[in-house]
Design a protein around this motif. Structure first.
Motif, short mmCIF file in Angstrom:
data_model
loop_
_atom_site.label_atom_id
_atom_site.label_comp_id
_atom_site.label_asym_id
_atom_site.label_seq_id
_atom_site.Cartn_x
_atom_site.Cartn_y
_atom_site.Cartn_z
N SER A 160 -0.51 18.43 7.94
CA SER A 160 -0.65 16.99 7.83
C SER A 160 -1.99 16.60 7.21
CB SER A 160 -0.51 16.33 9.21
OG SER A 160 -1.48 16.85 10.10
N ALA A 162 -3.73 15.91 4.01
CA ALA A 162 -3.40 15.60 2.61
C ALA A 162 -4.40 16.21 1.63
CB ALA A 162 -3.35 14.09 2.42
N PHE A 175 2.66 12.47 8.50
CA PHE A 175 1.23 12.22 8.30
C PHE A 175 0.72 11.18 9.30
CE2 PHE A 175 2.35 14.29 4.40
CZ PHE A 175 1.23 15.05 4.10
N ASN A 413 1.45 13.77 -5.29
CA ASN A 413 0.24 14.42 -4.78
C ASN A 413 0.52 15.37 -3.62
OD1 ASN A 413 0.78 12.66 -2.71
ND2 ASN A 413 -1.14 11.51 -2.87
N THR A 415 1.98 14.61 -0.67
CA THR A 415 2.24 13.92 0.59
C THR A 415 3.68 13.41 0.61
OG1 THR A 415 1.47 11.78 -0.27
CG2 THR A 415 -0.17 13.24 0.76
N ASN A 449 -2.84 4.87 3.34
CA ASN A 449 -2.80 6.20 2.74
C ASN A 449 -3.14 7.26 3.78
OD1 ASN A 449 -2.33 5.27 0.02
ND2 ASN A 449 -4.46 4.59 0.00
N PRO A 450 -2.76 8.52 3.52
CA PRO A 450 -3.16 9.60 4.43
C PRO A 450 -4.68 9.58 4.62
CG PRO A 450 -1.53 10.41 2.90
CD PRO A 450 -1.88 9.02 2.45
#
Length: 541
Positions: A160, A162, A175, A413, A415, A449-450
C-alpha cells in the motif's frame, strides 16, 4: 499423490455446486446501465476438461504444446510471514484450478529471509524472464523488483506504499487514503465539524494519519487533535485517551466548581433558596468527575480492531460521552472482534464489500480457516494475470474490474481505486450496511491521493474551560470568587465574568455510558496446508 488428486477433484465438485451467488453478482454488475468490466467472479462450470497429471510431487517440469507464458508468484513462504504467504499461495492455486489456463505455467518463489537473501531471490527470478509477476507483499521487496525487472513485465503486488510503484508495477492493495476518505465523507454527511485523530505510531499509522489530514482538509472539516499510540500497549493507549479527552483539565474544573459551591454553603451564610439550589447543583456535579463539552464531535480511529476497542473503552472511561462524540473507523475495523462490542455500538467504519461466500467456502475447505483480505486479493491477482496473458484484459482499462473485494481500477502510476462501503456497528454480531460500494467508475470515487510515509507532527488539543460557566450563583456571589480559567498545558488566573443578565446556567453532563472492559486476545493465524495443481507448473524455489 492420490490423496492430492482426490482433494482437487473434491474441490472441483464443491466449486461446481457454488456458482449461483457469484453469477448473479456478475450479472448485476455487467447490466447495460453500468460500465462494462472484466469480471473475475468464479466460473459457472470448472469441472470440464480438468485433466490431471500423475507426475510425482517432486517433479518440477511439465510440458506444454505451443508458446508457454510464465507466471511467477513471489511470496514469503518461510519465516515469520510464512502463514501469510502460504494462505495467499492457496488462493492463487484455487484461481488456476478454476480457470485451467492453457499454456500458462505457474511457479512459486520464496521471498523471505534477510535483505540480501530476498534480493538474491528476486534477481534469480528476473533471470527466468517471467511474463507476469504476482507479488511481492512488502514495499521494500516491491521497490527492488521494480528496479530489476523489465518495464514491459507487469507485476501485481500487495503493497500500500505508492512510492515504490510504477514502471508497470501495480498494487491490488487498499490504499490508506481511500479508506480514510470514505469514512471522512461519511463524517461530513453526519454533520461532523471537528475530528480527533488517533493513530498507531507505525509507518502504516503515519500513512493513515497523512491520509486523514488530507481528507479532512479536502472535505472542509476541522482537525481538533492528532495523537499517536503504541500498538498493543495498554499503558500507551490509556495515556493517549486521557490526554485527548482533556480529562485532567475537565476534572480540575469540576473540582473547582464544587469547591466554590461548598464554600458558599459553609462560609457564605446562604439563604434557604440558595442552599437548596447549591445542594441540587452539587448533587448533579457529583455524578461525574468532569465538566465541559469537548472541542471535537468525532473521533477517527486509524488503528486495528483490538487497539481501537481498547482506546474507545478508555475514552468512555475518561468521560467522552456517546451522546456528544461519535466514533469512526477505517477498513482496519473489518473484524469480527468488534461486531458484538457494546462500547462501539453505533460507530461507523469504511470497509471493502464482503468476500464471496463461494470463495470463502472453498478456501476454508482447503485451509481449515476463513480467508482474509490478502487471500482474496491474491485470488483476484491470479485471475487478472490469467486474463491479461490470454489477451482478455488490460490492467489500465478505465472501466476497471470486478473482483472478490468489489470494483477496482488501476492507474498508470501503479496505484488503484477501490470501491468502499460504509458499515455501522450495532453490537448484534453482524454490522449493518449503511452505504453500498460503488460498482462502476462513471464518476470519480476519490479526490485525495495516496499518502506520503513521513510522520505528521502530533496536534495537541487546545482546550480552555472556566469552571464558573458550570455553576449557577448570583452576581454578588460571583464577585467574591476568582476562578482559574483552565487550559490544557497551562492555567490562567482570571476573575469570574459577571453575567449580563440572569443567573449562570450549569450545563448537564451525559453520564449514561458505562465503562466496558475490553478483551485483548486477538486470534492467532493457524497453519496453512499446501495444495497442489497437476498439469500446471508449481515450483517452490
Amino acid at each position: 499423490m492420490f490423496i492430492r488428486i482426490f482433494l482437487l477433484m473434491s474441490i472441483c465438485v464443491f466449486l461446481a455446486a457454488c456458482n449461483g451467488g457469484s453469477g448473479q453478482r456478475a450479472r448485476e454488475f455487467l447490466s447495460p446501465q453500468n460500465v462494462p468490466v472484466v469480471a473475475t467472479q468464479m466460473p459457472t462450470d470448472i469441472t470440464q476438461d480438468f485433466n490431471m497429471s500423475v507426475a510425482s510431487e517432486y517433479e518440477h517440469e511439465f510440458f506444454y504444446i505451443g508458446d508457454v507464458r510464465r507466471v511467477a508468484a513471489l511470496l514469503p513462504l518461510n519465516g515469520a510471514n510464512a502463514a501469510l504467504g502460504r494462505g495467499m499461495q492457496s488462493s492463487i492455486e484455487i484461481a488456476f484450478i478454476q480457470k485451467q489456463p492453457q499454456n500458462i505455467s505457474l511457479t512459486f518463489h520464496d521471498i523471505s529471509g534477510n535483505h540480501n537473501e530476498r534480493a538474491t531471490a528476486i534477481q534469480n527470478i528476473i533471470l527466468t524472464a517471467p511474463d507476469f509477476i504476482i507479488g511481492p507483499v512488502f514495499a521494500e521487496d516491491v521497490e527492488l523488483l521494480r528496479r530489476l525487472k523489465s518495464d514491459r513485465t507487469p507485476a501485481l503486488t500487495f503493497t500500500s506504499d505508492a512510492a515504490v510503484l510504477g514502471d508497470n508495477a501495480f498494487s491490488v492493495a487498499l490504499f490508506p487514503n481511500q479508506s480514510a476518505e470514505a469514512i471522512i465523507s461519511r463524517i461530513r454527511m453526519n454533520g461532523g465539524l471537528s475530528v480527533l485523530i488517533l493513530a498507531p505510531d507505525t509507518k502504516a499509522g503515519h500513512m493513515m494519519a497523512n491520509s486523514a489530514l488530507d481528507g479532512l482538509r479536502s472535505y472542509g472539516i476541522g482537525t481538533s487533535g492528532l495523537y499517536y499510540f503504541k500498538e498493543g500497549d495498554m499503558g500507551s493507549m490509556k495515556s493517549v485517551a486521557e490526554t485527548a479527552s482533556a480529562y485532567a483539565t475537565r476534572t480540575a474544573a469540576a473540582k473547582r466548581a464544587k469547591e466554590v459551591l461548598s464554600d458558599i454553603l459553609v462560609n457564605g451564610n446562604p439563604t434557604p433558596s440558595e442552599r437548596a439550589s447549591i445542594n441540587a447543583q452539587l448533587e448533579r456535579l457529583n455524578k461525574s468527575d468532569t465538566v465541559g463539552s469537548l472541542p471535537f464531535d468525532s473521533v477517527l480511529f486509524l488503528g486495528n480492531a483490538m487497539d481501537s476497542k481498547a482506546i474507545a473503552s478508555f475514552l468512555r472511561y475518561f468521560d467522552v460521552p456517546s451522546g456528544q462524540v461519535r466514533f469512526y473507523g477505517t477498513a482496519m475495523w473489518d473484524s469480527a472482534e468488534l461486531f458484538s462490542d457494546l462500547t462501539l455500538n453505533g460507530s461507523e467504519y469504511a470497509a471493502l464489500p464482503p468476500i464471496s461466500p463461494e470463495f470463502s467456502n472453498v478456501y476454508e475447505s482447503i485451509n481449515n480457516r476463513a480467508p482474509n483480505r490478502m487471500n482474496s486479493m491474491a485470488y483476484d491477482a491470479a485471475m487478472l494475470a490469467i486474463s491479461v496473458l490470454n489477451g482478455g484484459a488490460h490492467l489500465t482499462n478505465p472501466n476497471g474490474f470486478m473482483g472478490l473485494d468489489g470494483a477496482i481500477r488501476f492507474n498508470q502510476n501503479g496505484t488503484n481505486e477501490r470501491a468502499i462501503q460504509i458499515m455501522r456497528l450495532d453490537a448484534s454480531g453482524s454490522p449493518r450496511e449503511i452505504t453500498r460500494a460503488q460498482n462502476h467508475f462513471i464518476s470519480p470515487i476519490y479526490i485525495t491521493n495516496p499518502p506520503m510515509t513521513r510522520r505528521p507532527n502530533e496536534i495537541e488539543i487546545d482546550y480552555v474551560i472556566n469552571p464558573g460557566d458550570y455553576i449557577r450563583i448570583s452576581s454578588e456571589r460571583a464577585s467574591q470568587y476568582k476562578i482559574r480559567d483552565m487550559r490544557t498545558g497551562r492555567v490562567r488566573q482570571t476573575p469570574i465574568p459577571t453575567p449580563e443578565s440572569g443567573p449562570r446556567i450549569m450545563l448537564p453532563e451525559d453520564d449514561s455510558d458505562p465503562f466496558v472492559d475490553p478483551e485483548f486476545a486477538p486470534n492467532q493465524p493457524g497453519p496453512v496446508d499446501r495444495t497442489f495443481i497437476d498439469g500446471v507448473e508449481m515450483v517452490i524455489r
